[in-house]
Design a protein around this motif. Structure first.
Motif, mmCIF file in Angstrom:
data_model
loop_
_atom_site.group_PDB
_atom_site.id
_atom_site.type_symbol
_atom_site.label_atom_id
_atom_site.label_comp_id
_atom_site.label_asym_id
_atom_site.label_seq_id
_atom_site.Cartn_x
_atom_site.Cartn_y
_atom_site.Cartn_z
ATOM 1 N N LEU A 115 0.853 -1.187 0.000
ATOM 2 C CA LEU A 115 0.000 0.000 0.000
ATOM 3 C C LEU A 115 0.894 1.244 0.000
ATOM 4 O O LEU A 115 2.063 1.177 0.375
ATOM 5 C CB LEU A 115 -0.887 0.026 1.244
ATOM 6 C CG LEU A 115 -1.969 -1.051 1.354
ATOM 7 C CD1 LEU A 115 -2.773 -0.867 2.649
ATOM 8 C CD2 LEU A 115 -2.907 -1.004 0.143
ATOM 9 N N THR A 116 0.314 2.367 -0.414
ATOM 10 C CA THR A 116 1.002 3.659 -0.329
ATOM 11 C C THR A 116 0.005 4.661 0.249
ATOM 12 O O THR A 116 -1.205 4.397 0.262
ATOM 13 C CB THR A 116 1.412 4.167 -1.729
ATOM 14 O OG1 THR A 116 0.197 4.383 -2.481
ATOM 15 C CG2 THR A 116 2.282 3.157 -2.458
ATOM 16 N N PRO A 117 0.494 5.809 0.706
ATOM 17 C CA PRO A 117 -0.447 6.836 1.186
ATOM 18 C C PRO A 117 -1.484 7.196 0.126
ATOM 19 O O PRO A 117 -2.647 7.412 0.449
ATOM 20 C CB PRO A 117 0.475 8.024 1.497
ATOM 21 C CG PRO A 117 1.788 7.398 1.841
ATOM 22 C CD PRO A 117 1.902 6.194 0.942
ATOM 23 N N GLU A 118 -1.085 7.179 -1.129
ATOM 24 C CA GLU A 118 -2.023 7.546 -2.195
ATOM 25 C C GLU A 118 -3.127 6.496 -2.324
ATOM 26 O O GLU A 118 -4.291 6.819 -2.561
ATOM 27 C CB GLU A 118 -1.281 7.668 -3.541
ATOM 28 C CG GLU A 118 -0.317 8.843 -3.611
ATOM 29 C CD GLU A 118 0.918 8.656 -2.711
ATOM 30 O OE1 GLU A 118 1.374 7.483 -2.541
ATOM 31 O OE2 GLU A 118 1.409 9.656 -2.147
ATOM 32 N N ILE A 119 -2.747 5.257 -2.194
ATOM 33 C CA ILE A 119 -3.759 4.203 -2.299
ATOM 34 C C ILE A 119 -4.735 4.285 -1.117
ATOM 35 O O ILE A 119 -5.938 4.093 -1.274
ATOM 36 C CB ILE A 119 -3.084 2.811 -2.359
ATOM 37 C CG1 ILE A 119 -2.256 2.687 -3.646
ATOM 38 C CG2 ILE A 119 -4.123 1.693 -2.289
ATOM 39 C CD1 ILE A 119 -1.381 1.431 -3.708
ATOM 40 N N ILE A 120 -4.197 4.608 0.040
ATOM 41 C CA ILE A 120 -5.071 4.786 1.212
ATOM 42 C C ILE A 120 -6.040 5.942 0.973
ATOM 43 O O ILE A 120 -7.242 5.835 1.236
ATOM 44 C CB ILE A 120 -4.225 5.004 2.486
ATOM 45 C CG1 ILE A 120 -3.425 3.727 2.787
ATOM 46 C CG2 ILE A 120 -5.106 5.406 3.670
ATOM 47 C CD1 ILE A 120 -2.353 3.891 3.852
ATOM 48 N N ASP A 121 -5.535 7.029 0.420
ATOM 49 C CA ASP A 121 -6.409 8.169 0.089
ATOM 50 C C ASP A 121 -7.524 7.755 -0.866
ATOM 51 O O ASP A 121 -8.670 8.176 -0.713
ATOM 52 C CB ASP A 121 -5.592 9.282 -0.585
ATOM 53 C CG ASP A 121 -4.980 10.224 0.432
ATOM 54 O OD1 ASP A 121 -5.540 10.339 1.543
ATOM 55 O OD2 ASP A 121 -3.946 10.834 0.124
ATOM 56 N N GLN A 122 -7.158 6.965 -1.825
ATOM 57 C CA GLN A 122 -8.141 6.512 -2.810
ATOM 58 C C GLN A 122 -9.255 5.706 -2.115
ATOM 59 O O GLN A 122 -10.447 5.907 -2.389
ATOM 60 C CB GLN A 122 -7.393 5.643 -3.821
ATOM 61 C CG GLN A 122 -8.185 5.169 -4.995
ATOM 62 C CD GLN A 122 -7.370 4.148 -5.818
ATOM 63 O OE1 GLN A 122 -6.134 4.188 -5.822
ATOM 64 N NE2 GLN A 122 -8.069 3.241 -6.480
ATOM 65 N N ALA A 123 -8.881 4.850 -1.195
ATOM 66 C CA ALA A 123 -9.887 4.080 -0.453
ATOM 67 C C ALA A 123 -10.785 5.015 0.354
ATOM 68 O O ALA A 123 -12.011 4.856 0.391
ATOM 69 C CB ALA A 123 -9.217 3.067 0.458
ATOM 70 N N LEU A 124 -10.181 5.996 0.985
ATOM 71 C CA LEU A 124 -10.970 6.926 1.795
ATOM 72 C C LEU A 124 -11.939 7.730 0.936
ATOM 73 O O LEU A 124 -13.039 8.065 1.372
ATOM 74 C CB LEU A 124 -10.050 7.865 2.578
ATOM 75 C CG LEU A 124 -9.186 7.181 3.639
ATOM 76 C CD1 LEU A 124 -8.195 8.182 4.247
ATOM 77 C CD2 LEU A 124 -10.049 6.573 4.744
ATOM 78 N N THR A 125 -11.531 8.048 -0.271
ATOM 79 C CA THR A 125 -12.417 8.791 -1.177
ATOM 80 C C THR A 125 -13.631 7.948 -1.556
ATOM 81 O O THR A 125 -14.745 8.438 -1.649
ATOM 82 C CB THR A 125 -11.637 9.189 -2.448
ATOM 83 O OG1 THR A 125 -10.516 9.960 -2.046
ATOM 84 C CG2 THR A 125 -12.514 9.990 -3.396
ATOM 85 N N GLU A 126 -13.388 6.672 -1.777
ATOM 86 C CA GLU A 126 -14.500 5.805 -2.169
ATOM 87 C C GLU A 126 -15.437 5.460 -1.013
ATOM 88 O O GLU A 126 -16.593 5.140 -1.220
ATOM 89 C CB GLU A 126 -13.956 4.487 -2.752
ATOM 90 C CG GLU A 126 -13.350 4.674 -4.127
ATOM 91 C CD GLU A 126 -12.786 3.374 -4.677
ATOM 92 O OE1 GLU A 126 -13.099 2.306 -4.132
ATOM 93 O OE2 GLU A 126 -12.025 3.444 -5.656
ATOM 94 N N TYR A 127 -14.908 5.503 0.188
ATOM 95 C CA TYR A 127 -15.681 5.081 1.360
ATOM 96 C C TYR A 127 -15.891 6.273 2.275
ATOM 97 O O TYR A 127 -15.214 6.412 3.280
ATOM 98 C CB TYR A 127 -14.907 3.987 2.120
ATOM 99 C CG TYR A 127 -15.007 2.629 1.486
ATOM 100 C CD1 TYR A 127 -14.299 2.321 0.335
ATOM 101 C CD2 TYR A 127 -15.828 1.640 2.031
ATOM 102 C CE1 TYR A 127 -14.401 1.061 -0.256
ATOM 103 C CE2 TYR A 127 -15.929 0.387 1.449
ATOM 104 C CZ TYR A 127 -15.218 0.107 0.311
ATOM 105 O OH TYR A 127 -15.318 -1.129 -0.262
ATOM 106 N N GLN A 128 -16.835 7.118 1.927
ATOM 107 C CA GLN A 128 -16.930 8.287 2.783
ATOM 108 C C GLN A 128 -18.317 8.659 3.275
ATOM 109 O O GLN A 128 -18.476 9.684 3.908
ATOM 110 C CB GLN A 128 -16.232 9.490 2.147
ATOM 111 C CG GLN A 128 -16.760 9.868 0.793
ATOM 112 C CD GLN A 128 -15.966 11.053 0.246
ATOM 113 O OE1 GLN A 128 -15.448 11.870 0.990
ATOM 114 N NE2 GLN A 128 -15.885 11.159 -1.054
#
Lengths: 345, 345, 345, 345
Positions: free
Chosen positions: A112-125
Motif C-alpha cells: 500500500l502507499t499513502p495515495e492508495i489509502i487516500d483513494q480508499a478513503l475517497t470511495e468510502y466516505q
C-alpha cells in the motif's frame, strides 16, 4: 523430494525443541498465565524498546490478524489492505466472519502507499459504506517485497492524519528485518504502528506468533477476544517457552540468524537463476522468490522438487514460488540450480 | 506447590515428545495434508470401527466445538446444551460469535436427558425462536459425571426422532472411557452420535483434538470452515504425529493408560476424603472431583496446593475442584490427603 | 426546489394510498400471514408464469439482498458482484455483517459477464479463499444499464455450469422491463435466475419489495431468516396491500406504467442534454442518467434542483446523477433543460 | 371473527393516515434526513425534557433492539435480560446473529431485579464468559407487568454501580405510561436509562419506533449501524410523519389516549372475567391479559374470537392471551364476556 514448498514444512529449530523438552514436566497455570509467557513478553518489550505495550502469545497468523481486527473495529468499520494481503487473500474470509469488510486495493509490488489509502478513503466516505478504520500491511509482503523505513513512516503519518489504526502482519518479520534491502530496525517498525506481530511459525517455531499491541484501546479486554475467537491455548506456556528460545540473545538470537540464512538461500537461488536469464514475478527481497519457467521446465522440476505453482499458465509459461527457510540446506539450493541448468541448457 | 489445578498444566507424555523430536526435521506439506495426519486418521477409524467417516486434526476443544456448530447449523438454528456445558459456559460466547444461540438447559448432574430435550423443543417451536438443530453433550461432563450407554442411546434416539444432530465433546473422553462406572465402548459412543472428538490436550498431548465426523452433510467442505474459523494449523502434521503416539496400540495405547491413571488418582483422592467425611459437589466418576471444605481449610490448603475454587463461598464453606492427570504422582495425592487430615483433625 | 435526487423522494402512487386507506381498519394476522400477502403472492406467480416458487414480502432492498445471501450461503461461501453493485457498494457492509465476503469484480458498464465470473472463480479456487457460490446482479444496474436477454441467459448458463446461484436485485426492475432497449420479459428473467425481487420502494410504493425464490433450498425456513435478520414486519399486510395495488392488471398495471413514465422522463432529459452536447458517464438506458457538467454549471443548477454529485470533480468537471420517477412532472424536465440551456449558452 | 390477537392487527389511527395522505406528494431527501423526522425528534426531546440526546426513527422493535445492542457492545460483551424478554424469546436469535449472547435470567413476573442482575454478574466474571455490559428490560414487560418508578430506579442504580448500560424496550410504552398502576412519568423513565424507544407499531402507527439514545458512546456513528443492520428506510420521512401525528399535543396526544383506551378495554375484560371467577397467568397491568380456561371453553371461544394460546394445555386447562388496542370496540369486549358467560354458566 526437496522442499521449497513453504517455510513451515519442518518442525522447530533444535534449540526450540530443546526448550520444550526441558520444560515439559513443569506444571504451570493455563492460558498463557505463566512465567514463560511473562518472560518472553518482557524479552520482546526489551527488544523493541517499548515497555508500555502488551504482548499476547498467539497460536497462528490468521488468529492474530482476525482477533486484532475484530477487537479494534466497531461493527460498521472496515480495514484497508492490499489485494494480495494475507488477511484478504488467504484466510477464507475469516475477517468477514467477524462482520468486517476488507477493502482490497490494488497494491504496488504488494504494498500500500499513502495515495492508495487516500483513494480508499475517497470511495468510502458516507454512511452507506463501511467506514475504514484500520490499515493492514504485511512486512515483508506476501510476494516478498518490503516496506522501506521511509515508506512505512509515510503510511504511519497518513494513518494518524485520518485516525486509522496501523497494523503490521509480521508472519515473516525476521526475513524482512534481515534482508539486504532493509533499512528499518524492529524498534523503528514498532514505533510506526499500533500493533504488529513477530511471526514464529514461519521462522523456526513449531507454531506461535507474538502479538504486540501498543494502542491501549485495541488491547482492552483482549484476552476475552482471544478466547471468543477460539485462539486461547490451554497450554499457553508452549508459546512462551518457544519465544524464550527463539529470542534468547536479542538481535543475536536464532530468530534473526535463521531468517538471515533463509534470505541468503533465497538470494543464492535468485542470483543463480538470474544468471541463467530466468525472469521473475514481482521483485522479492526476502525468502520467497517467484521465477517464471516454460511450463515443460516446471513439469520436469516438480519431479524432484516440491513447490507451489503461483499463477495459472500463460503463454506457455508458469510462475512458481520457491520458499527457503532456516532449515534449507545450501546443497538443496545447488541441486535446484543444477537441475534448472540441465533442463534449460 | 503441588498442582491439582487442571489436566493441562504439564507438557506432553514423553512418548509424544519423542515422536515430535524424531520427526522434527522431516519436511511435509502444510495444513494437515501430510502422511502423519493421514495415518493418525486411519488409526482412529480402525479404533472406532468406522471407515466411512472423516477425521480432522484440530488445535483445541473450543475451535472444535465452534467449528462443528458453525459448519452444521443454518443461521437461524440453535444448539441445545446443558447450562454447565463447556460450549455454553466456558467459551466466552464463541458459539454466539458465529451467530448461533446455545439453548442452555438445566441439566441433571451436568447431563441432558430426552425429557430435557423435549422441554427445549416445546419452548422453541415457531419462527420467532431460533430452531434447535443440534444437541451438544460432553462425555464426561464438565463436572465429572458420565453418560451410561443407555443414557446416550436414549438421547441418540430422541435426536433422530426430531432430526437433531448429536455432537459429543470428548475433551476428556479417555477419562470417561476408562473410569470404573463406564459401560460404553468408544465404538458404541461413535455409533450413537453424528460427530465427536477425542481430546488430546487434557490427556497427554501438547495440544490437539481429533474430530470425527460421521455425518456427510456436517463434513461438507469442512476444511474451508476450519480455516475460516482460524483453526487451520500451518504445521498440521504436529497433530498427526501426536495422535500417532497417543493411540499407538489402540485400546492398549498410552491414551487409555494415561486416562486410567488419572482416574485412579482421582478415585484415591475421593475415597480418602470421603473417609474423612468430606462431602462433594455433584457426583463425579472421572478425573475431576469437587470436595467441599470449610473456607479456612481451603485457605490452609492453598498454601501448598494449586487448585480452583469452584463456587462462591456459602455458609462458611467453599467447594474446590481437584483435577488429576496422566502426570499426577501418587505421592502428591498422599500429600494432599495427609495435609487435609492434619488440618481438619 | 425541484427533485431529481432519487426515485424515493415522494410517498406512494395515489392508488396505493387508496388501497391502504380502504383496508386500514381491517383486522388481520401479523407478519405477512394474511390474505393480502397471499393474494399479492398469487398475482406475482401469475405474472411471472411460475406457480412453483415462493414469494416473500420484504421491507426494503437491503434486507432483501442480505437475507437472501445469508440464507443461501454456507459460512465459508462468497457472492460475486460487480464493484458498483448495491450489495457491495451501498449497504455499509451489511453482507459482511452476516459473515460473507462480496467478491467485488470490475464490471463492464456496471455489468458482470461470464468471463468476469470465470476470472473470479480462477482467483478463488482453494480452501484458503471463501468459495464463490452465488452471483449477484442488478437489473437495471446501479448505473442505469440493463442486461439484454442474451447477456442474462449467458450468465445463467455460466452459473449452472459452476453450481452458482443466480440472484437478481430488482430494486428498479420496472424501469428495466419498460425501457426502450429492453428485450427480456419478466417471465424470461424469472426463468434465468434462482431468485429475484420486484422493487416497490423505487417505483411507487411507500416501501416494500416482493422477493421471488424459485430455488427450494434457498427458501428453506426462509421466514426464520427474515425474522433473524430483523426484517419481519409486524403489520406485514401493508406490503401485500401495496403490491395488490401496484400489480393490479398485470402487465397493464401501474407498476409498469409508472416505470415507463420515469423512463420517458429520463429519455427526454438525456436527449435534451445530448442535443446541447452534454456528455454522460456510462450508458444508462433507464431512469437514472449521469450527465457531466463544468463544476460552475453544477453550482448554478443546484440552486434550483436537488440531485447527487456522482463523482468527485475532475478537470473542472463534475458528473451528477439525475433520477426520474413515477411522480416526475414533465414540466420539471423542461425546467431543467431550459435552465441548462440558459447557463451554458 | 373478533380479534384479540394482537395490538398490530389493524392499520394506523386515522390521524396518522391523514398525515401520510397530506404529505404524500411532498418530495424529501431519503433515509430520515428530512424535516418531518427532524420535527418529530424535536417533539420527542421536548416530551421527555431532554435536549441533549439523539432520536432515530426505526422501522420496528426487533431492528431497534438489535441495532442498539450491536452498536453498544464490544464483541465479547453480553446483555442481561429476563428469559421472557422479547430480545431473548421472540427474535429468532437476532441478537446472537450479531455475535452477542443474551444472558437469560428467570425474572419475577417478567421483570429483572437488582438481585437477579447481581446473580448474572456472579456467574459471568472471568475471561471465559461473555462479559455482561448491558441490561435489557421491557416496559411494560412481555407479560403485561410494569416496573414501578422505584423498581426502575433501583435497576438504574445497580447498572451504574457495575458500568452496565440500561436499555428499555418500549414496544408498548404508551400502555405502561397510561395504566392505572403506573407511577412513573416518561421523563422519569428517560432519566433512568441510557436508551429506550417509544413504540409506534403496537400503538396506532402503521409501523415505526422512535429510539432515544442519551449515551453518546452508544450513539457514535449510529446511522452507519442502522444501515449495516438493514434498518435504514429509504422513505424515512414516513416515520417522521407518523410520529408527528402520534405525538401532536404531547401528553394530550393520541399516542396516550389510544394507549389509555386499550388499557381500559383490557381492564374491563379482566374485571369481567374475574367476576366470573376466571383466573389468570401472571399479573398484568396493561393491555395484555392471560386468562386460563378449561380447554373445551377455549375451543368454543375460538369459533368467534381470534387470540393466541399462551401455554401448552395443562390439567385440562389452557391459558390464552387477549390483547386490546386503540381500535378495540367496547362492544367486542362485551361480546367476549357474554360468550364466556354463556359457555361456562
Amino acid at each position: 523430494m526437496i522442499f521449497f514448498r513453504s517455510d513451515y514444512s519442518q518442525g522447530a529449530h533444535p534449540k526450540v525443541m530443546d526448550a520444550l523438552m526441558k520444560t515439559n514436566l513443569e506444571h504451570s497455570d493455563g492460558y498463557g498465565m505463566d512465567a514463560h509467557c511473562e518472560h518472553a513478553a518482557q524479552m520482546i518489550k526489551d527488544l523493541i524498546g517499548i515497555q508500555d505495550c502488551d504482548v499476547h502469545m498467539m497460536v497462528g497468523g490468521t488468529p492474530c490478524n482476525v482477533t486484532v481486527i475484530a477487537a479494534s473495529l466497531k461493527p460498521y468499520e472496515s480495514v484497508i489492505a492490499a489485494r494480495t494481503g494475507h488477511a484478504y487473500f488467504h484466510e477464507t474470509g475469516a475477517v468477514e466472519a467477524t462482520g468486517h469488510r476488507v477493502v482490497a486495493m490494488e497494491g504496488i509490488n504488494g504494498k500500500l502507499t499513502p495515495e492508495i489509502i487516500d483513494q480508499a478513503l475517497t470511495e468510502y466516505q458516507d454512511e452507506h459504506t463501511p467506514k475504514p478504520r484500520m490499515v493492514y500491511i504485511s512486512q515483508p509482503t506476501e510476494i516478498g517485497s518490503i516496506y522501506s523505513k521511509e515508506e512505512m513512516a509515510a503510511i504511519s503519518t497518513k494513518c494518524k492524519e485520518h485516525d486509522l489504526l496501523l497494523y503490521v502482519d509480521g508472519a515473516r518479520l525476521g526475513s524482512a528485518l534481515t534482508c539486504k534491502a532493509n533499512n528499518m530496525s524492529i524498534r523503528e517498525l514498532a514505533s510506526y504502528c499500533d500493533a504488529f506481530y513477530i511471526g514464529g511459525t514461519k521462522n523456526g517455531a513449531l507454531f506461535g506468533e507474538a502479538l504486540v499491541i501498543k494502542n491501549k484501546q485495541m488491547n482492552e479486554n483482549f484476552r476475552f477476544m482471544i478466547k471468543r475467537q477460539c485462539g486461547l491455548l490451554a497450554k499457553g506456556r508452549l508459546l512462551g517457552v518457544q519465544f524464550e528460545a527463539l529470542l534468547d540473545g536479542g538481535m543475536d538470537s536464532i530468530y534473526f540468524s535463521m531468517a538471515a540464512h533463509a534470505n541468503r538461500m533465497a538470494d543464492k537461488l535468485k542470483e543463480g537463476l538470474a544468471a541463467m536469464n530466468v525472469r521473475f514475478c514481482g521483485d522479492s527481497q526476502t525468502n520467497q522468490i517467484f521465477p517464471i519457467f516454460r511450463t515443460d521446465v516446471v513439469r520436469e522440476l516438480e519431479k524432484d522438487f516440491f513447490f507451489y505453482e503461483w499463477e495459472p499458465e500463460k503463454d506457455g509459461k508458469t510462475a512458481i514460488r520457491l520458499v527457503t527457510s532456516w532449515g534449507t540446506d545450501e546443497s538443496d539450493v545447488d541441486a535446484f540450480l543444477n537441475r534448472v541448468r540441465e533442463i534449460i541448457k
